[in-house]
Scaffold this motif. Sequence first.
Motif, PDB file in Angstrom:
ATOM      1  N   LYS A 112      29.469 -39.607  31.630  1.00  0.00           N
ATOM      2  CA  LYS A 112      30.571 -39.922  30.716  1.00  0.00           C
ATOM      3  C   LYS A 112      31.735 -38.957  30.898  1.00  0.00           C
ATOM      4  N   LEU A 113      31.440 -37.727  31.282  1.00  0.00           N
ATOM      5  CA  LEU A 113      32.484 -36.713  31.398  1.00  0.00           C
ATOM      6  C   LEU A 113      33.008 -36.548  32.820  1.00  0.00           C
ATOM      7  N   GLN A 152      37.873 -31.216  36.948  1.00  0.00           N
ATOM      8  CA  GLN A 152      37.493 -30.809  35.598  1.00  0.00           C
ATOM      9  C   GLN A 152      38.239 -29.544  35.175  1.00  0.00           C
ATOM     10  N   ALA A 167      33.219 -29.417  32.493  1.00  0.00           N
ATOM     11  CA  ALA A 167      33.456 -30.725  31.868  1.00  0.00           C
ATOM     12  C   ALA A 167      33.090 -30.684  30.386  1.00  0.00           C
ATOM     13  N   ASP A 168      31.977 -30.046  30.071  1.00  0.00           N
ATOM     14  CA  ASP A 168      31.549 -29.939  28.672  1.00  0.00           C
ATOM     15  C   ASP A 168      32.569 -29.153  27.841  1.00  0.00           C
ATOM     16  N   LYS A 206      35.665 -31.168  27.107  1.00  0.00           N
ATOM     17  CA  LYS A 206      35.396 -32.119  26.012  1.00  0.00           C
ATOM     18  C   LYS A 206      35.413 -31.393  24.668  1.00  0.00           C
TER      19      LYS A 206
END
Length: 132
Positions: free
Chosen positions: A22-23, A53, A116-117, A120
């Motif tokens: 998803k990311l 990212q 990426a986390d 988000k």
Amino acid sequence: MKKALLSALLLAASFAAHADEKLLSKQYGACMERPDVTTAGMHECIAAETARQDKTLNTIYKRLQQAISPARKPRLLDAQRAWLKFRDANCDFQADPDGGTLAGVNASACVMQMTADRAKELADLAVEAGAR
């Protein structure tokens, strides 16, 4: 021996390709799912996605900086510096010198996924800050 190496590479490719789709970008998924991808190819796919990212993270960080009060900006900077230090130490630990080529792939994928986390997480904070 070759069978074990092939199994290990497939496991690494599976982990890295499906970390959190998803990311991650579609380009990354397509790159990792090429039938001819090698360990070196996995590193190239991961490096390209990490660059994407990182660019996203920097853009979102700037957006969050603009959305928060001046009093909170130094705390955001401290948090980001601490997160970078943690990410690098955490992923460096995964580069087990006894883990062979897989350990390098896992360490690189760790940096990519944690970046990426974090992007988000900061995006969510920017939305929340903008709603105030």
